[in-house]
Design an enzyme around this catalytic site. Structure first.
Site, PDB file in Angstrom:
ATOM      1  CB  SER A 183      -0.957  -0.007   1.185  1.00 39.94           C
ATOM      2  OG  SER A 183      -0.234  -0.026   2.395  1.00 39.94           O
ATOM      3  CG  HIS A 211      -4.771  -1.210   0.134  1.00 43.58           C
ATOM      4  ND1 HIS A 211      -5.306   0.058   0.194  1.00 43.58           N
ATOM      5  CD2 HIS A 211      -4.093  -1.372   1.293  1.00 43.58           C
ATOM      6  CE1 HIS A 211      -4.956   0.642   1.321  1.00 43.58           C
ATOM      7  NE2 HIS A 211      -4.216  -0.203   2.001  1.00 43.58           N
ATOM      8  CE  LYS A 240      -7.299  -0.412   3.997  1.00 45.26           C
ATOM      9  NZ  LYS A 240      -6.536  -1.489   4.612  1.00 45.26           N
TER      10      LYS A 240
END
Ligand SMILES: *Cc1c(COP(=O)(O)O)cnc(C)c1O
Length: 394
Positions: A183, A211, A240
């Site tokens: 990330s 992610h 997320k």
């Protein structure tokens, strides 16, 4: 006690003196492309809100309906009296979405990674971990008794050396663990190569896809789908792209999920997800499965943003992920740049040592589907002005 607190106060002073104190700015609006900070409206370029669902009224409505119908909390762990039909619906929906036998939910992905390794691997086993893996994988591995090996970030020669070493050391089972996306850089793990090496040395593969789930790969099924690789065990988050609230999961083969229900400590000894979070998670998955338009908007924004920054003269890390790091090198420059952008109404975060290597300080920007062209043009103008003022652009 007073000596103890004096010691803590000294530690805090050291953190501050090193320029490492993290200060939380207070956001007065829902999370979104535009946020209110104090009296100011700002553009937000640092949330993990990839599909813009964090303030989606459909998720809020699903959560409200669940509170009315099912109440607020479960007041129990799952196995005592904390499981509702919707908990199983969410787990099965995640498994279907990810193409695994089953899934099991946790309070957060941090807990999913904390639960995963200890029940599955014993002292006779080995776990091989990428050097840049997320803190929760590192901690989860620390909690298990397997022998630990580490390979340099995405270095497939090193991974093969560690696999050979684990086999030479007589490991019974071997697991390779990696983030799907690193990330700080937005780089993708080399899952095709990892899959092939794991097959060669008969290892189990584990990918933390926090992610990526929801937007990378076909229908947003994540980095394995993006790479066309078959991965055995996946972990991920609802915090997320899948709505941005909280909740984590492990998805994988039936015996893996079943054993985690019996032995995963953050599952057995921590509360079940509340009905509102479960209902909104199900709604998020429904939106994401049908969300090709959101994904197209996200990657369109990411391409436009990258090109705009490059033509201004900024140095970026190459890539296709909506994480777009603007490389500044010096920690002080990254802090100055973030401060200037803040003045100009653009909310970003500077990252520097120890979060990234010395000399690789950066502003990490993240694109999302809720940003418009006008937003991006405004942000590019601010980046250009800030860059010229602090002397990184000529
Ligand atoms: C964000 C993140 C986590 C933690 O997820 P939570 O659900 O917020 O606990 C774990 N692993 C990776 C790779 C992440 O990016």
């Amino acid at each position: 006690m007073s000596e103890f607190l004096t010691h803590l106060t000294q530690t805090l002073a050291e953190i501050d003196a090193a320029g490492l104190m993290k200060r939380e700015r207070l956001i007065g609006s829902p999370q979104g492309a535009h946020i209110r900070v104090g009296e100011r409206e700002m553009l937000n370029l640092c949330a993990n809100n990839y599909l813009g669902l964090a303030d989606d009224p459909r998720l809020a409505a699903a959560a409200k309906a669940a509170i009315d119908a099912e109440g607020w909390g479960m007041a129990s762990v799952r196995f005592i009296c904390g499981t509702k039909p919707a908990h199983r619906d969410l787990e099965q929906a995640l498994a279907r979405f990810l193409g695994t036998d089953d899934a099991i939910t946790f309070a957060a992905c941090f807990d999913a990674n904390g639960a995963l390794f200890e029940p599955l691997l014993g002292p006779e086993d080995a776990v091989i971990s990428d050097a840049l893996n997320h803190a929760s994988i590192i901690d989860g591995i620390r909690l298990c008794k397997a022998k630990r090996y580490r390979y340099a970030n995405s270095d497939m020669d090193d991974l093969e050396r560690q696999l050979k070493q684990a086999r030479a050391d007589g490991a019974r089972h071997v697991m390779v663990a990696t983030d799907g996306v690193f990330s700080m850089d937005g780089y993708l793990a080399k899952l095709k190569e990892i899959e092939a090496l794991a097959a060669k040395y008969d290892a189990v593969t584990m990918v933390d896809d926090c992610h990526a789930t929801g937007f990378m790969g076909p229908q947003g099924r994540g980095t394995p789908a993006h790479a066309g690789a078959k991965i055995d065990i996946l972990t991920g988050t609802l915090g997320k792209a899948l709505g941005g609230a909280l909740g984590g999961y492990v998805a994988g083969p039936q015996p893996v999920v079943d054993l985690l229900r019996q032995r995963g400590r953050p599952y057995l000894f921590s509360n079940a997800l509340p009905p509102a979070v479960v209902a909104a998670g199900l709604e998020a998955l429904r939106i994401v499965e049908a969300g090709d338009d959101l994904r197209a908007q996200l990657f369109d924004n990411a391409g436009y943003w990258r090109e705009g920054l490059e033509s201004l003269g900024f140095r970026l890390l190459p890539g296709e992920h909506p994480i777009v790091p603007v490389m500044l090198g010096d920690a002080r420059l990254a802090q100055e740049m973030a401060a200037r952008l803040d003045d100009l109404g653009v909310y970003v975060a500077g990252f520097f040592f120890p979060v990234v290597p010395k000399g690789q300080a950066r502003i990490r920007t993240q694109m999302n589907a809720a940003l418009t062209r006008a937003d991006l043009d405004r942000a590019l103008e601010a980046f250009g002005q800030a860059g010229r003022e602090i002397g990184v652009l000529t």
